[in-house]
Write a protein that holds these residues in place. Structure first.
Motif, PDB file in Angstrom:
ATOM      1  N   HIS A   1      -1.493  -0.054  -2.089  1.00 26.48           N
ATOM      2  CA  HIS A   1      -1.057  -0.611  -3.375  1.00 26.48           C
ATOM      3  C   HIS A   1       0.431  -0.930  -3.347  1.00 26.48           C
ATOM      4  CE1 HIS A   1      -0.846  -1.275  -7.685  1.00 26.48           C
ATOM      5  NE2 HIS A   1       0.174  -0.438  -7.727  1.00 26.48           N
ATOM      6  N   TRP A   2       1.230  -0.002  -2.825  1.00 19.96           N
ATOM      7  CA  TRP A   2       2.674  -0.210  -2.771  1.00 19.96           C
ATOM      8  C   TRP A   2       3.015  -1.411  -1.888  1.00 19.96           C
ATOM      9  CZ3 TRP A   2       6.107   0.250   1.382  1.00 19.96           C
ATOM     10  CH2 TRP A   2       7.441   0.108   1.032  1.00 19.96           C
ATOM     11  N   ALA A   3       2.403  -1.500  -0.720  1.00 18.09           N
ATOM     12  CA  ALA A   3       2.694  -2.605   0.196  1.00 18.09           C
ATOM     13  C   ALA A   3       2.284  -3.948  -0.400  1.00 18.09           C
ATOM     14  CB  ALA A   3       1.992  -2.378   1.530  1.00 18.09           C
ATOM     15  N   GLN A   4       1.184  -3.981  -1.131  1.00 16.39           N
ATOM     16  CA  GLN A   4       0.717  -5.231  -1.732  1.00 16.39           C
ATOM     17  C   GLN A   4       1.607  -5.687  -2.883  1.00 16.39           C
ATOM     18  OE1 GLN A   4      -3.380  -4.327  -2.642  1.00 16.39           O
ATOM     19  NE2 GLN A   4      -4.075  -5.070  -0.658  1.00 16.39           N
ATOM     20  N   ARG A   5       2.363  -4.766  -3.475  1.00 13.82           N
ATOM     21  CA  ARG A   5       3.264  -5.137  -4.575  1.00 13.82           C
ATOM     22  C   ARG A   5       4.504  -5.859  -4.086  1.00 13.82           C
ATOM     23  NH1 ARG A   5       5.136  -0.732  -8.508  1.00 13.82           N
ATOM     24  NH2 ARG A   5       6.615  -0.529  -6.816  1.00 13.82           N
TER      25      ARG A   5
ATOM     26  N   GLY B   1       5.118  -9.987   7.866  1.00 16.67           N
ATOM     27  CA  GLY B   1       3.732  -9.685   7.556  1.00 16.67           C
ATOM     28  C   GLY B   1       3.463  -8.197   7.484  1.00 16.67           C
ATOM     29  N   GLN B   2       2.233  -7.874   7.160  1.00 22.42           N
ATOM     30  CA  GLN B   2       1.780  -6.494   7.047  1.00 22.42           C
ATOM     31  C   GLN B   2       0.474  -6.369   7.812  1.00 22.42           C
ATOM     32  OE1 GLN B   2       1.425  -5.275   2.949  1.00 22.42           O
ATOM     33  NE2 GLN B   2       3.211  -6.424   2.359  1.00 22.42           N
ATOM     34  N   LEU B   3       0.241  -5.186   8.354  1.00 17.58           N
ATOM     35  CA  LEU B   3      -0.995  -4.916   9.075  1.00 17.58           C
ATOM     36  C   LEU B   3      -1.527  -3.567   8.626  1.00 17.58           C
ATOM     37  CD1 LEU B   3      -3.027  -5.503  11.391  1.00 17.58           C
ATOM     38  CD2 LEU B   3      -1.442  -4.297  12.903  1.00 17.58           C
ATOM     39  N   TYR B   4      -2.785  -3.532   8.266  1.00 18.00           N
ATOM     40  CA  TYR B   4      -3.437  -2.273   7.906  1.00 18.00           C
ATOM     41  C   TYR B   4      -4.640  -2.105   8.814  1.00 18.00           C
ATOM     42  CZ  TYR B   4      -6.345   1.100   5.528  1.00 18.00           C
ATOM     43  OH  TYR B   4      -7.122   2.180   5.255  1.00 18.00           O
ATOM     44  N   LEU B   5      -4.719  -0.969   9.456  1.00 20.68           N
ATOM     45  CA  LEU B   5      -5.829  -0.688  10.356  1.00 20.68           C
ATOM     46  C   LEU B   5      -6.383   0.688  10.025  1.00 20.68           C
ATOM     47  CD1 LEU B   5      -7.496  -1.458  12.852  1.00 20.68           C
ATOM     48  CD2 LEU B   5      -5.710  -0.407  14.238  1.00 20.68           C
ATOM     49  N   ASP B   6      -7.622   0.744   9.599  1.00 14.27           N
ATOM     50  CA  ASP B   6      -8.272   2.016   9.284  1.00 14.27           C
ATOM     51  C   ASP B   6      -8.882   2.566  10.564  1.00 14.27           C
ATOM     52  OD1 ASP B   6      -9.687   4.172   8.350  1.00 14.27           O
ATOM     53  OD2 ASP B   6     -10.713   3.067   6.761  1.00 14.27           O
ATOM     54  N   LEU B   7      -8.302   3.634  11.081  1.00 12.15           N
ATOM     55  CA  LEU B   7      -8.780   4.228  12.331  1.00 12.15           C
ATOM     56  C   LEU B   7      -9.873   5.264  12.104  1.00 12.15           C
ATOM     57  CD1 LEU B   7      -5.364   4.634  14.154  1.00 12.15           C
ATOM     58  CD2 LEU B   7      -7.061   2.824  14.435  1.00 12.15           C
TER      59      LEU B   7
ATOM     60  N   GLY C   1      -0.946   8.376 -13.505  1.00 16.82           N
ATOM     61  CA  GLY C   1      -0.511   7.284 -12.655  1.00 16.82           C
ATOM     62  C   GLY C   1       0.312   7.734 -11.461  1.00 16.82           C
ATOM     63  N   ARG C   2       0.664   6.780 -10.674  1.00 18.34           N
ATOM     64  CA  ARG C   2       1.463   7.027  -9.469  1.00 18.34           C
ATOM     65  C   ARG C   2       2.845   6.396  -9.573  1.00 18.34           C
ATOM     66  NH1 ARG C   2      -0.558   9.924  -4.938  1.00 18.34           N
ATOM     67  NH2 ARG C   2      -2.763  10.212  -5.276  1.00 18.34           N
ATOM     68  N   ALA C   3       3.325   6.187 -10.789  1.00 21.17           N
ATOM     69  CA  ALA C   3       4.607   5.507 -10.990  1.00 21.17           C
ATOM     70  C   ALA C   3       5.750   6.220 -10.275  1.00 21.17           C
ATOM     71  CB  ALA C   3       4.912   5.370 -12.477  1.00 21.17           C
ATOM     72  N   ALA C   4       5.783   7.538 -10.319  1.00 21.57           N
ATOM     73  CA  ALA C   4       6.875   8.283  -9.684  1.00 21.57           C
ATOM     74  C   ALA C   4       6.849   8.104  -8.169  1.00 21.57           C
ATOM     75  CB  ALA C   4       6.788   9.762 -10.044  1.00 21.57           C
ATOM     76  N   GLN C   5       5.658   8.168  -7.572  1.00 16.75           N
ATOM     77  CA  GLN C   5       5.553   8.001  -6.122  1.00 16.75           C
ATOM     78  C   GLN C   5       5.893   6.570  -5.708  1.00 16.75           C
ATOM     79  OE1 GLN C   5       3.133   9.469  -7.976  1.00 16.75           O
ATOM     80  NE2 GLN C   5       2.827  11.499  -7.128  1.00 16.75           N
ATOM     81  N   LEU C   6       5.443   5.588  -6.494  1.00 13.66           N
ATOM     82  CA  LEU C   6       5.773   4.195  -6.197  1.00 13.66           C
ATOM     83  C   LEU C   6       7.279   3.971  -6.285  1.00 13.66           C
ATOM     84  CD1 LEU C   6       2.865   2.472  -8.134  1.00 13.66           C
ATOM     85  CD2 LEU C   6       3.164   2.512  -5.650  1.00 13.66           C
ATOM     86  N   ALA C   7       7.922   4.580  -7.274  1.00 17.13           N
ATOM     87  CA  ALA C   7       9.376   4.449  -7.426  1.00 17.13           C
ATOM     88  C   ALA C   7      10.107   5.067  -6.234  1.00 17.13           C
ATOM     89  CB  ALA C   7       9.832   5.096  -8.730  1.00 17.13           C
TER      90      ALA C   7
END
Length: 70
Positions: A40-44, A52-58, A2-8
């Protein structure tokens, strides 16, 4: 695995007591999950971003041509 450490770590950065800007850099080779982790982190925590939030895949890496500036 998992990514628990990075999310923390990202949570801790967001909730520091200082008033300065916060910048996080996620680095690693292509395909290891940097974008997935960030999204994932931003959506939590939508309440942490009241404007708001903005995500742009360049398309900077992959089979699709990168987005041209302008």
């Amino acid at each position: 695995r998992g990514r628990a450490a990075q999310l923390a770590e990202l949570d801790e950065l967001l909730h520091r007591d200082d008033t300065g800007a916060r910048i996080a850099v996620l680095s690693g080779t292509g395909g290891v999950g940097k974008t997935a982790l960030a999204v994932h982190w931003a959506q939590r925590a939508p309440g942490e971003f009241p404007d708001g939030q903005l995500y742009l895949d360049l398309h900077g890496y992959g089979t699709v041509r990168p987005v041209e500036p302008g």
